[in-house]
Design a protein around this motif. Structure first.
Motif, short mmCIF file in Angstrom:
data_model
loop_
_atom_site.label_atom_id
_atom_site.label_comp_id
_atom_site.label_asym_id
_atom_site.label_seq_id
_atom_site.Cartn_x
_atom_site.Cartn_y
_atom_site.Cartn_z
N LEU A 168 0.84 -1.20 0.00
CA LEU A 168 0.00 0.00 0.00
C LEU A 168 0.88 1.25 0.00
N ALA A 169 1.98 1.22 0.73
CA ALA A 169 2.90 2.36 0.77
C ALA A 169 3.51 2.61 -0.61
N VAL A 170 3.82 1.55 -1.34
CA VAL A 170 4.34 1.71 -2.70
C VAL A 170 3.26 2.32 -3.60
N ILE A 171 2.03 1.77 -3.50
CA ILE A 171 0.93 2.27 -4.33
C ILE A 171 0.67 3.76 -4.04
N GLN A 172 0.79 4.14 -2.77
CA GLN A 172 0.54 5.54 -2.38
C GLN A 172 1.80 6.39 -2.45
N GLN A 173 2.86 5.81 -3.01
CA GLN A 173 4.13 6.51 -3.22
C GLN A 173 4.73 7.06 -1.93
N ARG A 174 4.59 6.28 -0.86
CA ARG A 174 5.26 6.61 0.40
C ARG A 174 6.53 5.79 0.59
N LEU A 175 6.72 4.80 -0.29
CA LEU A 175 7.90 3.93 -0.20
C LEU A 175 8.42 3.71 -1.60
N SER A 176 9.73 3.87 -1.78
CA SER A 176 10.29 3.52 -3.08
C SER A 176 11.47 2.58 -2.91
N LEU A 177 11.47 1.54 -3.73
CA LEU A 177 12.52 0.51 -3.73
C LEU A 177 12.85 0.26 -5.20
N ASN A 178 13.68 -0.76 -5.48
CA ASN A 178 13.92 -1.02 -6.90
C ASN A 178 12.65 -1.59 -7.55
N ALA A 180 11.77 -4.23 -9.20
CA ALA A 180 11.35 -5.62 -8.95
C ALA A 180 10.69 -5.75 -7.57
N HIS A 181 11.27 -5.11 -6.56
CA HIS A 181 10.68 -5.15 -5.22
C HIS A 181 9.33 -4.42 -5.22
N GLU A 182 9.26 -3.28 -5.91
CA GLU A 182 7.99 -2.54 -5.94
C GLU A 182 6.90 -3.36 -6.62
N ASP A 183 7.24 -4.03 -7.72
CA ASP A 183 6.26 -4.89 -8.41
C ASP A 183 5.77 -5.99 -7.50
N TYR A 184 6.73 -6.62 -6.83
CA TYR A 184 6.39 -7.70 -5.90
C TYR A 184 5.39 -7.20 -4.85
N LEU A 185 5.67 -6.03 -4.28
CA LEU A 185 4.84 -5.52 -3.18
C LEU A 185 3.46 -5.08 -3.66
N ARG A 186 3.40 -4.41 -4.82
CA ARG A 186 2.09 -4.04 -5.38
C ARG A 186 1.24 -5.29 -5.61
N ASN A 187 1.89 -6.32 -6.14
CA ASN A 187 1.21 -7.57 -6.40
C ASN A 187 0.71 -8.23 -5.10
N ARG A 188 1.52 -8.12 -4.06
CA ARG A 188 1.12 -8.69 -2.76
C ARG A 188 -0.11 -7.96 -2.21
N PHE A 189 -0.21 -6.65 -2.50
CA PHE A 189 -1.38 -5.91 -2.02
C PHE A 189 -2.62 -6.27 -2.83
N TYR A 190 -2.51 -6.27 -4.16
CA TYR A 190 -3.70 -6.48 -4.99
C TYR A 190 -4.06 -7.96 -5.15
N GLY A 261 -1.04 -5.03 8.70
CA GLY A 261 -2.30 -5.50 8.14
C GLY A 261 -2.23 -5.78 6.65
N ASP A 262 -3.36 -6.30 6.12
CA ASP A 262 -3.48 -6.62 4.69
C ASP A 262 -2.53 -7.71 4.20
N ASP A 263 -2.01 -8.54 5.11
CA ASP A 263 -1.08 -9.59 4.67
C ASP A 263 -1.80 -10.87 4.23
N TYR A 264 -2.90 -11.20 4.89
CA TYR A 264 -3.67 -12.42 4.58
C TYR A 264 -2.83 -13.68 4.63
N GLU A 265 -1.81 -13.66 5.49
CA GLU A 265 -1.12 -14.91 5.81
C GLU A 265 -1.87 -15.58 6.96
N LEU A 266 -1.61 -16.86 7.16
CA LEU A 266 -2.22 -17.56 8.29
C LEU A 266 -1.31 -17.44 9.50
#
Ligand code: ADP
Ligand code: MG
Length: 323
Positions: A168-178, A180-190, A261-266
């Motif tokens: 969510l931080a990547v999507i809202q542009q509060r966090l920037s990484l390389n 590949a990491h940003e893609d991974y994290l956006r995907n984990r959110f959506y 939050g928003d992890d949806y892991e068990l």
């Protein structure tokens, strides 16, 4: 476009092509008629997602639909239940056909992937909100509940924590990484992964379980309350993805893992005598999970780092906390 044409075009048409298992009568009548698998219990859960509270309102409709269904399927996983059917109550400002096309595409793609059939719903005009009700089946007495843990049980989580908040931080542009990491994290959110296969393995092994939607600390507190126990978490053992490990601020990464939050892991508890079986599944690569602490007599969730209490900045996402 009228309500019925809209339903037919975007929600009923795919259904007409094949009749899903257990659906005696699907979309189009006053009720759906369903035949649950013989001898199984039904697990039912409903969730409402509101624009700008649970997802960014300007997100792609396809992503919103996919995430909404995945989040609901995660509740079935948390009970050890297998997906069967779902209903959709959709409220939207206007019948925007392009938006509906995307929404329908994301919804049915996900429904097919997890073998969960849309069997009815409701369509109304108003501020964008999406309510999904999922139904699944679980063999009698095998559901993963919150109230079965005992003192001395280990606490484990699947995969990695904190990716939802970081996404969510990547999507809202509060966090920037390389990239590949940003893609991974956006995907984990959506596209959070409902941990269904893991849950089926855990039916006979876990003493309690839930899925992490509001953050580990907030959700684990529900197991503690239901089982009348305290939890002690070793912050150093929290599993972080390579993307979170690449963050400059590792304290923030840990805070997100604990409260984001928003992890949806068990998150699940395992009695010491069942740990060898769980360790075997992990060693065989059939279960990706990490021991992060243990349950003890008492109450509340206690986080420690190198033997010292670890201060939390917030204990989980609370809707309307600003009211
Ligand atoms: P009723 O007025 O009898 O409640 P509706 O007009 O609301 O019926 O819906 C007609 C049919 O279309 C019902 O079978 C209902 O389950 C289905 N339906 C309505 N909206 C949706 C939707 N968004 N997705 C799937 N099915 C829907
Ligand atoms: Mg209706």
């Amino acid at each position: 476009m009228g309500e019925f044409e809209l339903i037919r075009q975007f929600f009923q048409r795919e259904q007409a092509e094949n009749t899903p298992a257990g659906v005696v009568l699907g979309i189009g009548d006053d009720c759906a008629l369903l035949q649950p698998p013989a001898g199984c219990q039904l697990a039912i859960s409903v969730d409402t997602l509101i624009a700008d509270v649970h997802f960014p309102a300007d997100a792609a409709a396809e992503d919103i639909a996919e995430r909404a269904l995945r989040v609901n399927l995660s509740d079935l996983a948390a009970m050890g239940a297998e997906p069967l059917w779902f209903t959709l109550a959709l409220t939207m400002p206007s019948a925007d056909e392009e938006w509906l096309r995307g929404f329908s595409r994301g919804l049915f793609r996900t429904a097919r992937q997890f073998d969960c059939a849309l069997i009815g719903g409701d369509t109304t005009a108003g501020p964008l909100s999406i309510t999904l009700q999922v139904m699944g089946s679980v063999p009698p007495a095998q559901a993963l509940r919150r109230d079965g843990a005992s003192p001395g049980d280990y606490i484990l989580v699947t995969h990695s924590l904190g990716d939802g908040a970081a996404g969510l931080a990547v999507i809202q542009q509060r966090l920037s990484l390389n990239a590949a990491h940003e893609d991974y994290l956006r995907n984990r959110f959506y596209r959070p992964e409902p941990r269904l296969q893991e849950a089926y393995l855990l039916r006979e092994l876990a003493s309690a379980a839930l899925d992490i939607s509001d953050g580990l600390v907030a959700d684990l507190a529900h197991i503690c309350a239901a089982s009348d126990l305290a939890a002690v978490i070793d912050v150093a053992s929290l599993p972080l993805s390579p993307a979170l490990e690449a963050m400059q601020d590792q304290m923030l990464a840990r805070q997100w893992a604990l409260t984001g939050g928003d992890d949806y892991e068990l998150c699940f508890a395992v009695a010491p005598e069942k740990m060898p079986d769980v360790a075997m599944l992990i060693a065989e690569g059939r279960l990706q999970a990490t021991v992060i602490g243990a349950l003890a007599p008492g109450s509340g969730v206690h986080c420690e780092l190198e033997g010292e209490p670890f201060v939390l900045h917030q204990s989980g996402y609370r809707h309307f906390a600003h009211d």
